[in-house]
Design a protein around this motif. Structure first.
Motif, PDB file in Angstrom:
ATOM      1  N   UNK A 283       0.824  -1.208   0.000  1.00  0.00           N
ATOM      2  CA  UNK A 283       0.000   0.000   0.000  1.00  0.00           C
ATOM      3  C   UNK A 283       0.859   1.259   0.000  1.00  0.00           C
ATOM      4  N   UNK A 284       2.145   1.140  -0.299  1.00  0.00           N
ATOM      5  CA  UNK A 284       3.051   2.285  -0.273  1.00  0.00           C
ATOM      6  C   UNK A 284       2.624   3.319  -1.306  1.00  0.00           C
ATOM      7  N   UNK A 285       2.750   4.596  -0.947  1.00  0.00           N
ATOM      8  CA  UNK A 285       2.377   5.675  -1.859  1.00  0.00           C
ATOM      9  C   UNK A 285       0.988   6.222  -1.611  1.00  0.00           C
ATOM     10  N   UNK A 286       0.217   5.594  -0.700  1.00  0.00           N
ATOM     11  CA  UNK A 286      -1.125   6.055  -0.351  1.00  0.00           C
ATOM     12  C   UNK A 286      -1.147   6.572   1.088  1.00  0.00           C
ATOM     13  N   UNK A 287      -2.185   7.343   1.394  1.00  0.00           N
ATOM     14  CA  UNK A 287      -2.382   7.744   2.792  1.00  0.00           C
ATOM     15  C   UNK A 287      -2.770   6.510   3.582  1.00  0.00           C
ATOM     16  N   UNK A 288      -2.037   6.220   4.612  1.00  0.00           N
ATOM     17  CA  UNK A 288      -2.240   4.979   5.338  1.00  0.00           C
ATOM     18  C   UNK A 288      -2.807   5.242   6.726  1.00  0.00           C
ATOM     19  N   UNK A 289      -3.683   4.354   7.189  1.00  0.00           N
ATOM     20  CA  UNK A 289      -4.214   4.427   8.536  1.00  0.00           C
ATOM     21  C   UNK A 289      -3.304   3.715   9.510  1.00  0.00           C
ATOM     22  N   UNK A 290      -3.645   3.793  10.782  1.00  0.00           N
ATOM     23  CA  UNK A 290      -2.815   3.161  11.807  1.00  0.00           C
ATOM     24  C   UNK A 290      -3.172   1.686  11.925  1.00  0.00           C
ATOM     25  N   UNK A 291      -2.285   0.958  12.506  1.00  0.00           N
ATOM     26  CA  UNK A 291      -2.520  -0.460  12.789  1.00  0.00           C
ATOM     27  C   UNK A 291      -3.564  -0.560  13.900  1.00  0.00           C
ATOM     28  N   UNK A 292      -4.637  -1.335  13.665  1.00  0.00           N
ATOM     29  CA  UNK A 292      -5.711  -1.428  14.645  1.00  0.00           C
ATOM     30  C   UNK A 292      -5.261  -2.051  15.973  1.00  0.00           C
TER      31      UNK A 292
END
Length: 470
Positions: free
Chosen positions: A1-10
């Motif tokens: 998913x590199x290159x996208x806005x990423x969420x945190x690890x749940x």
């Protein structure tokens, strides 16, 4: 998913703000709601259970439930079931209630049982607007809006609707009897199941006739020859579209022309605006706390006695007269083409002849004076004036009031543009509650939410809070 806005690890631990206060910004509208409700004397306004019970399970304070409803109508969430869910997940509502989560029945009962007090809260906010000098211009635009009721069109009956229902049933009965007659002639060639189905349909139509007959008896006993089965107070009303209508209520609003605040409103189940002008204008004048008021409305409010009542009460009205003259519609001279000479009490026709007073009559409670002339028979342009033997002109005994209103409109035609850009729809399109008193409560919440949004847009949330604190 590199290159996208990423969420945190749940599964990752998080450090949330330590205080609930930190979740709500200083300019959040819920802070204004909280400040407004906290400043109210709920007992004086008529709310029940403002004091805790000596025995039994503690109840919710009415301030908490009022805050929930104001928040709901500010965010177009009028349903008690939806508000129950929002109390559990909406961070703004969690802050507003202090994490209280009343069930939907408690929320709904509060609105049902405190209708009069809620309407007083709406009036209190208008009074606050007056104190803040937001109603400094004594001018309002008056308009009516149709709102749908909790009553389907098929559950509303008028004389015309009932007649059409019986006609359709008669057509169906004739069709089914014809099919049965054909089946009898064909004998065994027609399946028995089809014959049984036709007889069953005829039996159901007979039951429907009995049901409609009972409803018709109830309908004919009502004052306006109309009945609604789901919401008995709702009425069938025509809307602006051709051959369209709704079953609902007619909401009258008076909106100030400076800040577009709704200073007065009234919910009625009368489908026309014709006899609403003086009532809503007087309510607006009282709410604004002024001696005189300038009111502008559309032609749907034009009624002689209503206009006269306004003028006598110090309310200056401006509205156009509806063009209802058959003569004008057929290309002949209308009454407006005849000039009245007050000094001589005569009318001058387009041909220059004088129509003198002839006799007085009374129609629908109005005293009318009739004017005529003997010159019609030999007039060269009589064909453009009347198809009768002579032309009669009618003048109401208080016609001067109507002429003053027309002259005012002629001098200030721009007021109609002001009316169109001022009269505001409060945002809702339908009601969730039944019966007129409860619908009035729901409308008061709509108007309160609308006015709060307007004031927050004018002063800002912080400005409103500061005003409430003084």
């Amino acid at each position: 998913m590199s290159g996208f806005v990423e969420g945190i690890d749940r599964s990752q631990g998080s450090l949330f703000p330590a205080h609930l206060e930190d979740y709500v910004a200083e300019d959040n509208p819920v802070r204004a709601v909280d400040a407004f409700v906290e400043g109210l004397d709920l007992g004086k306004l008529g709310f029940g259970r403002v004091e805790p019970l000596e025995k039994g399970r503690p109840c919710y304070h009415p301030a908490t439930l009022l805050k929930i409803y104001i928040f709901g109508y500010l965010n177009r969430i009028p349903s008690s079931r939806r508000l129950e869910r929002e109390c559990q997940r909406n961070i703004e509502l969690i802050w507003l209630t202090g994490q209280l989560t009343p069930d939907f029945k408690t929320i709904a009962d509060f609105r049902k049982d405190n209708g009069k007090a809620i309407r007083e809260v709406c009036r209190t906010f208008v009074a606050l607007c007056r104190e803040l000098d937001l109603l400094s211009v004594s001018s309002v635009a008056i308009d009516g809006s149709k709102f749908k009721a909790v009553n389907a069109r098929d559950k509303n009956f008028t004389e015309a609707k009932m007649r059409r229902r019986f006609e359709r049933i008669e057509e169906s009965v004739a069709r089914y009897l014809s099919q049965l007659e054909t089946a009898d002639l064909r004998g065994d060639a027609v399946p028995e199941a089809k014959v049984a189905r036709l007889k069953d349909k005829l039996a159901k139509l007979k039951q429907e006739v009995a049901r409609l007959t009972a409803i018709k008896e109830e309908m004919m006993q009502s004052e306006d020859k109309q009945v609604s089965l789901t919401d008995p107070d709702a009425r069938s009303m025509a809307t602006s579209g051709k051959d369209t209508g709704i079953v609902g209520y007619n909401v009258q609003t008076a909106v100030d022309t400076k800040h577009h605040l709704i200073v007065a409103h009234e919910v009625t189940n009368i489908g026309t605006d014709r006899h609403q002008l003086s009532n809503i204008a007087e309510q607006a004048r009282t709410a604004m706390g002024v001696e005189t008021l300038d009111a502008v409305a559309d032609r749907g409010y034009y009624a002689s006695e209503e206009i006269r009542a306004c003028e006598e009460a110090g309310i200056t009205v401006t509205l156009p007269k509806p063009m209802t003259s058959n003569s004008k519609a057929e290309g002949r001279f209308g009454k407006q083409d005849f000039r009245y000479v007050a000094e001589k009490d005569i009318y001058i026709c387009p041909a220059g002849e004088a129509l003198a007073y002839s006799f007085t009559t009374e129609e629908r409670g109005l005293v009318l004076r009739r004017y005529r002339t003997n010159a019609c028979q030999c007039c060269a342009i009589k064909h453009r004036c009347t198809t009768a033997k002579e032309r009669l002109i009618t003048r109401w005994e208080h016609e001067a009031v109507l002429e003053t209103v027309q002259a005012r409109l002629d001098r200030h035609p721009e007021k109609m543009t002001v009316r169109r850009s001022t009269a505001e729809h409060p945002g809702a399109t339908h009601f969730l509650m039944k019966r007129l008193p409860k619908v009035k409560t729901e409308m008061a919440l709509n108007v309160l939410a609308y006015n709060m949004k307007r004031v927050m847009a004018i002063l800002g949330v912080v400005g409103l809070r500061e005003a409430l604190a003084t």
